[in-house]
Design a protein around this motif. Structure first.
Motif, short mmCIF file in Angstrom:
data_model
loop_
_atom_site.label_atom_id
_atom_site.label_comp_id
_atom_site.label_asym_id
_atom_site.label_seq_id
_atom_site.Cartn_x
_atom_site.Cartn_y
_atom_site.Cartn_z
N SER A 57 39.93 -14.10 15.22
CA SER A 57 38.90 -14.58 13.63
C SER A 57 38.93 -16.12 13.75
N ILE A 58 39.82 -16.92 14.27
CA ILE A 58 39.89 -18.50 14.58
C ILE A 58 38.23 -19.14 14.84
N VAL A 59 37.72 -18.93 15.36
CA VAL A 59 36.07 -19.14 15.68
C VAL A 59 35.46 -19.08 14.65
N PRO A 60 35.39 -17.87 14.39
CA PRO A 60 34.37 -17.68 13.01
C PRO A 60 34.91 -18.53 11.79
N ILE A 61 36.27 -18.08 11.74
CA ILE A 61 36.85 -19.23 10.18
C ILE A 61 35.92 -20.52 10.22
N ALA A 62 36.40 -21.47 11.32
CA ALA A 62 36.26 -22.35 11.59
C ALA A 62 34.73 -22.82 11.42
N VAL A 63 33.64 -21.52 11.87
CA VAL A 63 32.76 -22.32 11.94
C VAL A 63 31.92 -21.95 10.15
N LEU A 64 32.20 -20.74 9.88
CA LEU A 64 32.21 -20.51 7.91
C LEU A 64 32.31 -21.20 7.79
N MET A 65 33.60 -22.92 7.35
CA MET A 65 34.54 -23.57 7.14
C MET A 65 33.49 -24.37 7.18
N THR A 66 32.94 -24.84 8.46
CA THR A 66 31.53 -26.08 8.67
C THR A 66 31.13 -25.99 8.25
N GLY A 67 30.57 -24.50 8.39
CA GLY A 67 28.91 -24.10 8.40
C GLY A 67 28.33 -24.50 6.58
N TYR A 68 29.43 -23.16 5.94
CA TYR A 68 29.01 -23.70 4.49
C TYR A 68 29.12 -24.79 3.62
N HIS A 69 30.29 -25.85 4.14
CA HIS A 69 30.26 -26.98 3.54
C HIS A 69 28.47 -27.93 3.94
N TYR A 70 28.31 -27.82 4.97
CA TYR A 70 27.52 -28.89 5.63
C TYR A 70 25.55 -27.94 4.49
N LEU A 71 26.65 -26.67 4.56
CA LEU A 71 24.97 -25.70 3.54
C LEU A 71 24.78 -26.33 1.87
N ILE A 72 26.17 -26.37 1.62
CA ILE A 72 26.39 -26.48 0.36
C ILE A 72 25.84 -28.53 0.01
N ARG A 73 26.21 -29.07 1.12
CA ARG A 73 26.25 -30.85 1.08
C ARG A 73 24.77 -31.43 0.98
N TYR A 74 23.90 -30.47 2.29
CA TYR A 74 23.05 -30.94 2.69
C TYR A 74 21.03 -30.11 2.45
N VAL A 75 21.74 -29.12 2.31
CA VAL A 75 20.60 -27.47 2.00
C VAL A 75 20.08 -27.26 1.05
#
Length: 297
Positions: A232-250
């Motif tokens: 679950s470590i990698v999915p959590i890291a990808v989720l946190m990073t990806g959702y952050h950029y999604l909210i911030r830019y997209v």
């Protein structure tokens, strides 16, 4: 359970992970891929549900009043609508208000409508919200029959199609998530099965000297838990990073009125904890399955 026994179980569970080598890597990889997809589907489904709730709560009736109705008739119509049991709020919008709203909504093209300020062709209206959004259609049908009503609008077909799409998206998402989770459980179960088979002689000796089934099983449960948590470590890291950029830019580039994502905090943190919990449950359940089926002691 004594502290010494707990330490022993933890030590053995960790050793089991390193003993299996490539099979452990394969299992952690499978859980990682599975949880990446699970996290993605969960994020989509939960955001779709949020958008559906927003659309549902924002649905309002626009009751266009007949142009021939005088001030008294307009007031009486408003009072009748307010008295309806299923109606929550009623807001009057004059012809002038309707024209101003139209001009603002059309941007640069709306300037041409300023020519109609002296001879306004628009209908005055009541904006009506039902207490329960599901009652919107029933309220609309009742208002249509009232005298002085020209037309009742509330985007019936658009709302119906949107809710239909979201309903099927939820069903498909849940089915896919369930399939992915069972795949990960199967892989972890096989990993622990190999551990049990490799240590069958040792387990037999432990049984002969009086070790209980529970004492033998605990290291395998811990192994499964660790496999799930590591995956679950990698999915959590990808989720946190990806959702952050999604909210911030997209999200800044999308201007659809109903397109509103759940805020990063607390949604991303809550979903990360859920992914961690799913990983742990997958690992433990995989252990339970293999221990029950293959541990013959």
């Amino acid at each position: 359970m004594k502290a010494r026994t707990v330490k022993r179980h933890l030590r053995e569970g960790i050793k089991n992970i390193f003993r299996n080598g490539w099979m452990t890597i394969a299992s952690v990889g499978a859980v990682t891929v599975t949880l990446l997809l699970v996290a993605a589907f969960l994020a989509v489904i939960l955001n779709l549900s949020h958008m559906a709730d927003k659309v549902e709560n924002d649905v309002e009736l626009k009751v266009l009043i007949d142009l021939t109705a005088d001030a008294n008739q307009i007031q009486e119509l408003g009072q009748k609508i307010e008295k309806m049991d299923k109606v929550d709020t009623v807001v009057f919008s004059s012809k002038e208000d309707e024209l101003e709203n139209l001009i603002k909504s059309m941007g640069e093209e709306g300037k041409s409508w300023k020519l109609f300020k002296q001879d306004n062709p628009l209908n005055p209206a009541y904006k009506v919200k039902a207490k329960n959004p599901q009652d919107t259609a029933a309220v609309a049908n009742e208002i249509k029959a009232m005298p002085g009503v020209h037309q009742v609008n509330y985007g019936k077909e658009v709302v119906k199609r949107l809710f239909g799409f979201i309903k099927y998206a939820r069903i498909v998402g849940i089915v896919l998530i369930a399939g992915l989770v069972f795949t990960a459980i199967f892989l972890i179960s096989n990993t622990i099965k190999l551990t049990i088979m490799a240590r069958s002689r040792e387990i037999g000796i432990m049984k002969l000297v009086g070790a209980t089934n529970g004492f033998i099983r605990w290291p395998f449960f811990i192994e499964g838990l660790l496999l799930g948590v590591l995956g679950s470590i990698v999915p959590i890291a990808v989720l946190m990073t990806g959702y952050h950029y999604l909210i911030r830019y997209v999200i800044q580039k999308v201007t659809l009125p109903f397109f509103e994502l759940l805020p990063f905090n607390p949604f991303a943190w809550q979903l990360s904890l859920l992914v961690l919990a799913i990983g742990a449950i997958i690992g433990i359940w995989g252990s339970v399955m293999s221990v029950r089926k293959f541990l013959k002691v």
